[in-house]
Design an enzyme around this catalytic site. Structure first.
Site, PDB file in Angstrom:
ATOM      1  N   HIS A  40       1.257  -0.123   0.518  1.00 40.93           N
ATOM      2  CA  HIS A  40       1.430  -1.541   0.182  1.00 40.93           C
ATOM      3  C   HIS A  40       1.245  -1.803  -1.313  1.00 40.93           C
ATOM      4  O   HIS A  40       1.450  -2.916  -1.778  1.00 40.93           O
ATOM      5  CB  HIS A  40       0.519  -2.433   1.038  1.00 40.93           C
ATOM      6  CG  HIS A  40      -0.908  -2.473   0.612  1.00 40.93           C
ATOM      7  ND1 HIS A  40      -1.885  -1.660   1.145  1.00 40.93           N
ATOM      8  CD2 HIS A  40      -1.535  -3.245  -0.307  1.00 40.93           C
ATOM      9  CE1 HIS A  40      -3.042  -1.946   0.577  1.00 40.93           C
ATOM     10  NE2 HIS A  40      -2.853  -2.897  -0.300  1.00 40.93           N
ATOM     11  N   ASP A  85      -0.329   3.449   5.966  1.00 38.92           N
ATOM     12  CA  ASP A  85      -0.413   2.822   4.638  1.00 38.92           C
ATOM     13  C   ASP A  85      -0.773   3.900   3.613  1.00 38.92           C
ATOM     14  O   ASP A  85      -1.897   3.976   3.124  1.00 38.92           O
ATOM     15  CB  ASP A  85      -1.457   1.699   4.666  1.00 38.92           C
ATOM     16  CG  ASP A  85      -1.366   0.806   3.437  1.00 38.92           C
ATOM     17  OD1 ASP A  85      -0.442   1.000   2.611  1.00 38.92           O
ATOM     18  OD2 ASP A  85      -2.225  -0.080   3.292  1.00 38.92           O
ATOM     19  N   SER A 177      -7.358  -1.660  -3.574  1.00 38.11           N
ATOM     20  CA  SER A 177      -6.428  -1.039  -2.625  1.00 38.11           C
ATOM     21  C   SER A 177      -5.848   0.250  -3.173  1.00 38.11           C
ATOM     22  O   SER A 177      -5.553   0.344  -4.367  1.00 38.11           O
ATOM     23  CB  SER A 177      -5.242  -1.971  -2.359  1.00 38.11           C
ATOM     24  OG  SER A 177      -5.601  -2.950  -1.444  1.00 38.11           O
ATOM     25  N   GLY A 178      -5.646   1.219  -2.299  1.00 35.60           N
ATOM     26  CA  GLY A 178      -5.044   2.483  -2.722  1.00 35.60           C
ATOM     27  C   GLY A 178      -6.041   3.471  -3.275  1.00 35.60           C
ATOM     28  O   GLY A 178      -5.735   4.653  -3.425  1.00 35.60           O
TER      29      GLY A 178
END
Length: 231
Positions: A40, A85, A177-178
């Site tokens: 994402h 994801d 995120s990530g």
């Protein structure tokens, strides 16, 4: 990261800053040419920075790279944001190890419930109102029983980890995120999503379970770009 402190400058040599169209993510360098992050986080104009600590005062060995190739898992389930994801990025040029750059290897075993895990990133240090720090923040959280996340979020994929602090107060947040979840020194998770606001009791973070993807990752890196993802 909420409830953490500035990371030690020497503890995150593998941490990448992924910047795309104004949105901030983390990533993890897994060898000289490849970075893992969350799917994402894929946006246009992506730039990947390595060897970073203070965003206002760059390290001498800080580098900027661009994605040369991006690999995703095709979804097999209904497209919930938590499913698969993961994004594997080949850098346009390899990087060398230096004072602030070194890869983190893939895990040899999955983590167990109760494991202490390190989270890190340049994401907001307050929630719901965002305060973006100049330096990455780090905190320790735990792998929680999957039932905690199943109770908190609907439609969880099996290839995810549930991690946080049950009573709240420490958590990853917007902009993290990530980035990696590192348990007992092993790279076990990629931050996918969490509660909003962050760090609420019984609303832990959801992390893509890296161990389940190791075969897929290694296949692609070795040139088999038709590798299939875990179900």
């Amino acid at each position: 990261v909420i409830g953490g402190d500035e990371c030690n400058i020497n503890e995150h040599r593998f941490l990448a800053l992924v910047y795309a169209n104004g949105s901030l993510c983390g990533g993890t360098l897994i060898n000289q040419e490849w970075v893992l992050t969350a799917r994402h986080c894929d946006r246009g104009n992506m730039r990947i920075y390595l060897g970073m600590h203070n965003l206002k005062v760059l390290n001498k060995d800080a580098l900027r790279r661009f994605p040369k190739e991006k690999y995703f898992c095709l979804n097999t389930r209904n497209d919930t944001i938590w499913d698969k994801d993961i994004m594997l990025i080949r850098l346009n040029r390899p990087v060398r190890n230096s004072a602030h750059i070194a890869p983190l290897s893939l895990p040899s075993n999955p983590p167990s419930v109760g494991s202490v895990c390190r989270i890190m990133g340049w994401g907001t240090i307050t929630s719901p109102n965002a305060t973006l720090p100049d330096v990455p923040h780090c905190a320790n959280i735990n792998i929680l029983d999957y039932a905690v996340c199943q109770a908190a979020y609907k439609g969880l994929a099996a290839t995810t980890l549930c991690a946080g602090i049950l009573e709240g107060g420490k958590d990853t947040c917007k902009g993290d995120s990530g980035g990696p979840l590192i348990c007992n020194g092993q790279f076990q998770g990629i931050l996918s999503v969490g509660g909003n606001p962050c760090a609420q009791p019984r609303k832990p973070g959801i992390y893509t379970k890296v161990f389940d993807y190791t075969d897929w990752i290694q296949s692609i890196i070795s040139g088999n770009t038709d590798a299939t993802c875990p179900p």
